[in-house]
Design a protein around this motif. Sequence first.
Motif, PDB file in Angstrom:
ATOM      1  N   PRO A  76       0.842  -1.191   0.000  1.00  0.00           N
ATOM      2  CA  PRO A  76       0.000   0.000   0.000  1.00  0.00           C
ATOM      3  C   PRO A  76       0.881   1.247   0.000  1.00  0.00           C
ATOM      4  O   PRO A  76       2.111   1.156   0.111  1.00  0.00           O
ATOM      5  CB  PRO A  76      -0.776  -0.132   1.307  1.00  0.00           C
ATOM      6  CG  PRO A  76       0.172  -0.862   2.211  1.00  0.00           C
ATOM      7  CD  PRO A  76       0.928  -1.818   1.330  1.00  0.00           C
ATOM      8  N   SER A  77       0.276   2.399  -0.087  1.00  0.00           N
ATOM      9  CA  SER A  77       1.051   3.639   0.014  1.00  0.00           C
ATOM     10  C   SER A  77       1.597   3.771   1.429  1.00  0.00           C
ATOM     11  O   SER A  77       1.025   3.240   2.389  1.00  0.00           O
ATOM     12  CB  SER A  77       0.178   4.846  -0.317  1.00  0.00           C
ATOM     13  OG  SER A  77      -0.793   5.051   0.703  1.00  0.00           O
TER      14      SER A  77
ATOM     15  N   ASP B 233      -1.049   5.268   3.714  1.00  0.00           N
ATOM     16  CA  ASP B 233      -2.103   4.345   4.155  1.00  0.00           C
ATOM     17  C   ASP B 233      -1.572   3.375   5.213  1.00  0.00           C
ATOM     18  O   ASP B 233      -2.272   3.078   6.193  1.00  0.00           O
ATOM     19  CB  ASP B 233      -2.653   3.555   2.967  1.00  0.00           C
ATOM     20  CG  ASP B 233      -3.543   4.385   2.065  1.00  0.00           C
ATOM     21  OD1 ASP B 233      -3.944   5.491   2.489  1.00  0.00           O
ATOM     22  OD2 ASP B 233      -3.829   3.938   0.943  1.00  0.00           O
TER      23      ASP B 233
ATOM     24  N   ALA C  59      -1.076   5.243   8.495  1.00  0.00           N
ATOM     25  CA  ALA C  59      -2.363   5.560   9.120  1.00  0.00           C
ATOM     26  C   ALA C  59      -2.956   4.327   9.793  1.00  0.00           C
ATOM     27  O   ALA C  59      -3.520   4.415  10.897  1.00  0.00           O
ATOM     28  CB  ALA C  59      -3.324   6.109   8.074  1.00  0.00           C
ATOM     29  N   PHE C  60      -2.842   3.171   9.151  1.00  0.00           N
ATOM     30  CA  PHE C  60      -3.384   1.941   9.731  1.00  0.00           C
ATOM     31  C   PHE C  60      -2.653   1.586  11.022  1.00  0.00           C
ATOM     32  O   PHE C  60      -3.290   1.266  12.038  1.00  0.00           O
ATOM     33  CB  PHE C  60      -3.271   0.797   8.723  1.00  0.00           C
ATOM     34  CG  PHE C  60      -3.829  -0.509   9.222  1.00  0.00           C
ATOM     35  CD1 PHE C  60      -5.192  -0.736   9.233  1.00  0.00           C
ATOM     36  CD2 PHE C  60      -2.986  -1.507   9.690  1.00  0.00           C
ATOM     37  CE1 PHE C  60      -5.719  -1.939   9.697  1.00  0.00           C
ATOM     38  CE2 PHE C  60      -3.490  -2.707  10.161  1.00  0.00           C
ATOM     39  CZ  PHE C  60      -4.861  -2.926  10.161  1.00  0.00           C
TER      40      PHE C  60
ATOM     41  N   LYS D  72      -3.630   4.007  13.766  1.00  0.00           N
ATOM     42  CA  LYS D  72      -5.019   3.874  14.207  1.00  0.00           C
ATOM     43  C   LYS D  72      -5.214   2.691  15.131  1.00  0.00           C
ATOM     44  O   LYS D  72      -6.088   2.722  16.018  1.00  0.00           O
ATOM     45  CB  LYS D  72      -5.932   3.738  12.981  1.00  0.00           C
ATOM     46  CG  LYS D  72      -7.411   3.576  13.316  1.00  0.00           C
ATOM     47  CD  LYS D  72      -8.245   3.479  12.044  1.00  0.00           C
ATOM     48  CE  LYS D  72      -9.728   3.324  12.381  1.00  0.00           C
ATOM     49  NZ  LYS D  72     -10.565   3.218  11.159  1.00  0.00           N
TER      50      LYS D  72
ATOM     51  N   LEU E 286      -2.951  -4.985   3.173  1.00  0.00           N
ATOM     52  CA  LEU E 286      -3.844  -3.826   3.116  1.00  0.00           C
ATOM     53  C   LEU E 286      -4.375  -3.581   1.706  1.00  0.00           C
ATOM     54  O   LEU E 286      -5.556  -3.232   1.539  1.00  0.00           O
ATOM     55  CB  LEU E 286      -3.139  -2.571   3.633  1.00  0.00           C
ATOM     56  CG  LEU E 286      -3.000  -2.409   5.146  1.00  0.00           C
ATOM     57  CD1 LEU E 286      -2.411  -1.050   5.479  1.00  0.00           C
ATOM     58  CD2 LEU E 286      -4.336  -2.601   5.856  1.00  0.00           C
ATOM     59  N   SER E 287      -3.545  -3.738   0.705  1.00  0.00           N
ATOM     60  CA  SER E 287      -4.016  -3.526  -0.665  1.00  0.00           C
ATOM     61  C   SER E 287      -5.091  -4.540  -1.036  1.00  0.00           C
ATOM     62  O   SER E 287      -6.072  -4.210  -1.722  1.00  0.00           O
ATOM     63  CB  SER E 287      -2.852  -3.615  -1.649  1.00  0.00           C
ATOM     64  OG  SER E 287      -1.966  -2.531  -1.476  1.00  0.00           O
TER      65      SER E 287
ATOM     66  N   ALA F 258      -8.285  -3.464   0.584  1.00  0.00           N
ATOM     67  CA  ALA F 258      -8.859  -2.330  -0.133  1.00  0.00           C
ATOM     68  C   ALA F 258      -9.530  -2.787  -1.425  1.00  0.00           C
ATOM     69  O   ALA F 258     -10.603  -2.285  -1.801  1.00  0.00           O
ATOM     70  CB  ALA F 258      -7.768  -1.301  -0.432  1.00  0.00           C
TER      71      ALA F 258
ATOM     72  N   ALA G 217      -8.602  -4.661   9.051  1.00  0.00           N
ATOM     73  CA  ALA G 217      -8.519  -3.850   7.842  1.00  0.00           C
ATOM     74  C   ALA G 217      -9.829  -3.910   7.050  1.00  0.00           C
ATOM     75  O   ALA G 217     -10.289  -2.882   6.517  1.00  0.00           O
ATOM     76  CB  ALA G 217      -7.352  -4.324   6.979  1.00  0.00           C
TER      77      ALA G 217
ATOM     78  N   ASP H 293     -12.306  -1.724   8.772  1.00  0.00           N
ATOM     79  CA  ASP H 293     -12.038  -0.312   8.480  1.00  0.00           C
ATOM     80  C   ASP H 293     -12.667   0.104   7.152  1.00  0.00           C
ATOM     81  O   ASP H 293     -13.080   1.260   6.990  1.00  0.00           O
ATOM     82  CB  ASP H 293     -10.531  -0.057   8.412  1.00  0.00           C
ATOM     83  CG  ASP H 293      -9.890   0.054   9.786  1.00  0.00           C
ATOM     84  OD1 ASP H 293     -10.624   0.026  10.801  1.00  0.00           O
ATOM     85  OD2 ASP H 293      -8.645   0.157   9.849  1.00  0.00           O
ATOM     86  N   HIS H 294     -12.725  -0.820   6.214  1.00  0.00           N
ATOM     87  CA  HIS H 294     -13.308  -0.530   4.899  1.00  0.00           C
ATOM     88  C   HIS H 294     -14.811  -0.807   4.844  1.00  0.00           C
ATOM     89  O   HIS H 294     -15.422  -0.704   3.770  1.00  0.00           O
ATOM     90  CB  HIS H 294     -12.609  -1.366   3.824  1.00  0.00           C
ATOM     91  CG  HIS H 294     -11.260  -0.866   3.433  1.00  0.00           C
ATOM     92  ND1 HIS H 294     -11.073   0.303   2.713  1.00  0.00           N
ATOM     93  CD2 HIS H 294     -10.017  -1.363   3.668  1.00  0.00           C
ATOM     94  CE1 HIS H 294      -9.775   0.485   2.504  1.00  0.00           C
ATOM     95  NE2 HIS H 294      -9.117  -0.501   3.081  1.00  0.00           N
TER      96      HIS H 294
END
Length: 416
Positions: free
Chosen positions: A108-109, A112, A115-116, A119, A151-152, A155, A197, A200-201
């Motif tokens: 992921p970026s 991102d 942030a994960f 959080k 994470l990707s 997403a 994750a 979160d989405h």
Amino acid sequence: MKTLAKYSFGVGDRFAHEAEAQLAAFEKLAAQDVIVSPVWNKSNREHTFVGSEPPSVMAAAKAAIESRGWSHDWHVDADHIGLKTVDPFLPCSDFFTIDVADSIGKAPSDADLDAFVAKHGELVGTLELDGLSEPLTITADDVRRVGKQYLSACAEAAEIYRYIADKKGADEVIAEVSMDETDAPQTPPELLIILVALADHNVPLQTIAPKFTGRFNKGVDYVGDLTQFEKEFNDDLAVIAHAVKAYGLPENLKLSVHSGSDKFSLYPIIRQAMNRTGAGVHLKTAGTTWLEEIIGLAEAEGDGLALAKEIYQTAYDHVDEFCAPYASVIDIDRSQLPGADTVAGWSGSEMANVIRHDQSCPSFNPSVRQLLHVSFKVAAKAGQRYTDMLKANKEIVGTQVTKNIYDRHLKPLFVG
């Protein structure tokens, strides 16, 4: 959202002729007051190989439901779909197996990922969850490492789910997320981070299919450490129960066991875990019905046996071609594949005994079974000749299908 029952069981039907015989197995279980929802599944890849279209699965399932008067839940699974393949399944499926294997390992970026990690400080430390074999110890580095790996994919699962829900309506969708078609199994701590994750989405997944330790080869028993699987399966159940309470995931979220076909040695472990915890399960049996069709044709002798032998010979002659797409989920010992002269001399019962998954039978040959499992394109190429043979031998083929699903799968898994 549409709600999936506590117990559900995926059945494949490559040629859409065995739905009634499959449903008869669920009826036998229901007669013992155990209700399991049948879920007819077929992937885009299988449709492509066979030359069928997604609506054929719904049509066959619905006809069986109406013919036999099944009054309980049932579903049709758009199996292993992504954004590029889902559209044809939207009008005729209500269960969607969202496959994000290709995005596992795609970083992921940095923003991102940062942030994960920031959080979810609550993930760091020692987590003592009910039902765990031992506490989970997770470091900040673990969260970052797992996040970088998954994470990707999470997403992407969210993007696919939103697309399906927008097109179909969230109230008509059962979502499963599949993480099993990858090289490395997910540990219980990794599963927890993945579930966080997905939460979160806002993905309302009702089943998740992780990759477990060991080999889940097509159509044959589990190969691996049963003690390790038991520990892993029970720990995964504890992780799911925690994630449901802590992160607002659907209360009926349950494990899905893919390539569950014929994993006979695992069924007592899964049954005991369900009895102990009250958890549900979804198990997908892939292509065993197609194998039972071949067994039934062999048992029918005459033209049926001749066609079964012909299909095997073609599979034998094209073993590399048919095995390549399934290389990660088969283990075939080519020295154990009989040649044309041997097969030509088999009676119907002899051929059936070679293919039928009866581990007590000295004739059973797992290499032959696996080869035929992945060679259904041969029957598809035979076209109407094959399907006409199924119709002509409906009773004997159907008996094999029902017996296989009930005696070898549903009964040991849900009754014992």
